[in-house]
Design a protein around this motif. Sequence first.
Motif, PDB file in Angstrom:
ATOM      1  N   UNK A 121       0.833  -1.198   0.000  1.00 16.21           N
ATOM      2  CA  UNK A 121       0.000   0.000   0.000  1.00 16.21           C
ATOM      3  C   UNK A 121       0.867   1.248   0.000  1.00 16.21           C
ATOM      4  N   UNK A 122       0.225   2.415   0.025  1.00 10.81           N
ATOM      5  CA  UNK A 122       0.979   3.656   0.097  1.00 10.81           C
ATOM      6  C   UNK A 122       1.633   3.819   1.458  1.00 10.81           C
ATOM      7  N   UNK A 123       1.083   3.187   2.491  1.00 10.16           N
ATOM      8  CA  UNK A 123       1.680   3.296   3.812  1.00 10.16           C
ATOM      9  C   UNK A 123       1.006   2.424   4.832  1.00 10.16           C
ATOM     10  N   UNK A 124       1.735   1.456   5.373  1.00  8.82           N
ATOM     11  CA  UNK A 124       1.285   0.763   6.558  1.00  8.82           C
ATOM     12  C   UNK A 124       0.536  -0.537   6.378  1.00  8.82           C
ATOM     13  N   UNK A 125       1.049  -1.588   7.048  1.00  7.80           N
ATOM     14  CA  UNK A 125       0.244  -2.793   7.227  1.00  7.80           C
ATOM     15  C   UNK A 125      -0.983  -2.437   8.047  1.00  7.80           C
ATOM     16  N   UNK A 126      -0.779  -1.492   8.978  1.00 14.23           N
ATOM     17  CA  UNK A 126      -1.873  -0.864   9.725  1.00 14.23           C
ATOM     18  C   UNK A 126      -1.774   0.633   9.481  1.00 14.23           C
ATOM     19  N   UNK A 127      -2.872   1.236   9.039  1.00 15.76           N
ATOM     20  CA  UNK A 127      -2.902   2.660   8.730  1.00 15.76           C
ATOM     21  C   UNK A 127      -3.762   3.366   9.776  1.00 15.76           C
ATOM     22  N   UNK A 128      -3.126   4.251  10.561  1.00 20.00           N
ATOM     23  CA  UNK A 128      -3.793   4.915  11.687  1.00 20.00           C
ATOM     24  C   UNK A 128      -4.049   6.369  11.314  1.00 20.00           C
ATOM     25  N   UNK A 129      -5.293   6.705  11.077  1.00 24.01           N
ATOM     26  CA  UNK A 129      -5.660   8.069  10.689  1.00 24.01           C
ATOM     27  C   UNK A 129      -5.862   8.964  11.909  1.00 24.01           C
ATOM     28  N   UNK A 130      -6.092  10.221  11.644  1.00 23.54           N
ATOM     29  CA  UNK A 130      -6.300  11.211  12.695  1.00 23.54           C
ATOM     30  C   UNK A 130      -7.482  10.836  13.591  1.00 23.54           C
ATOM     31  N   UNK A 131      -7.290  10.975  14.892  1.00 21.70           N
ATOM     32  CA  UNK A 131      -8.374  10.726  15.843  1.00 21.70           C
ATOM     33  C   UNK A 131      -8.631   9.270  16.140  1.00 21.70           C
ATOM     34  N   UNK A 132      -7.756   8.368  15.666  1.00 24.58           N
ATOM     35  CA  UNK A 132      -7.936   6.936  15.907  1.00 24.58           C
ATOM     36  C   UNK A 132      -6.771   6.398  16.730  1.00 24.58           C
ATOM     37  N   UNK A 133      -6.939   5.185  17.284  1.00 20.30           N
ATOM     38  CA  UNK A 133      -5.916   4.619  18.152  1.00 20.30           C
ATOM     39  C   UNK A 133      -5.712   3.139  17.855  1.00 20.30           C
ATOM     40  N   UNK A 134      -4.449   2.727  17.793  1.00 20.90           N
ATOM     41  CA  UNK A 134      -4.065   1.335  17.595  1.00 20.90           C
ATOM     42  C   UNK A 134      -3.189   0.900  18.765  1.00 20.90           C
ATOM     43  N   UNK A 135      -3.583  -0.197  19.424  1.00 22.47           N
ATOM     44  CA  UNK A 135      -2.805  -0.755  20.521  1.00 22.47           C
ATOM     45  C   UNK A 135      -2.384  -2.163  20.162  1.00 22.47           C
ATOM     46  N   UNK A 136      -1.073  -2.411  20.156  1.00 27.88           N
ATOM     47  CA  UNK A 136      -0.528  -3.726  19.820  1.00 27.88           C
ATOM     48  C   UNK A 136      -0.067  -4.409  21.100  1.00 27.88           C
TER      49      UNK A 136
END
Length: 204
Positions: A121-136
């Motif tokens: 993709x253009x960026x990221x296996x995980x793509x985190x946009x503004x106002x969102x949260x990813x916890x690994x």
Amino acid sequence: RHPLDGWNARPTRGNYLGGDLELDYPIYITRGTVRLCLNGHELKLAPVGTNNSVSGVITLDYTYYNSGNSSGGSAILNLTDCKPDGKVGTVTHSNDGKGCGVELSNGAFNMYGGSITGNKTTGGGVYVNSGTAFSLYGGSITGNTAANNGGGVYVGGGGTFNMLGGEITGNTAAGSGGGVYVSNSIGSIGKFTMSGGEIRGNTA
């Protein structure tokens, strides 16, 4: 095979893959909490029409069916993997497909197991946009390729990535951040905190 839009029929229960599943359309989680166990199987998006650009195999977006209203609701994904017989479940695209594994347009993603792998993709296996949260918390993000920045995880301005465990390995970006890229433009700064896990062997 049919579109799986608003896949939250059982928001308080677990959803288990009974076998490998190839999708013609991305899964959209538009409200509530979805608990998905990969159960050692492959969740794969095939390229069809415009879906071969940057679409996530799974996209979280509360506004998708809510008249553009981002307030008063949420879309949350908790991803796990039971790993029967030691086989690791994956979230991926077909060989000729393009897009991230999980795209956060509006919501939160908690990853406890499985592998997000083989996405281009253009960026990221995980793509985190503004106002969102990813916890690994666990699992792996590996073998993903970005045409720009953030091979493993792309954190846009206003997005948040918390790494408490798991691995980010073997990802590639043509630009910056083979493992993790965090936006640092003026007025568009992402947030990344790391208290566990491992980032290694990524290339940019």
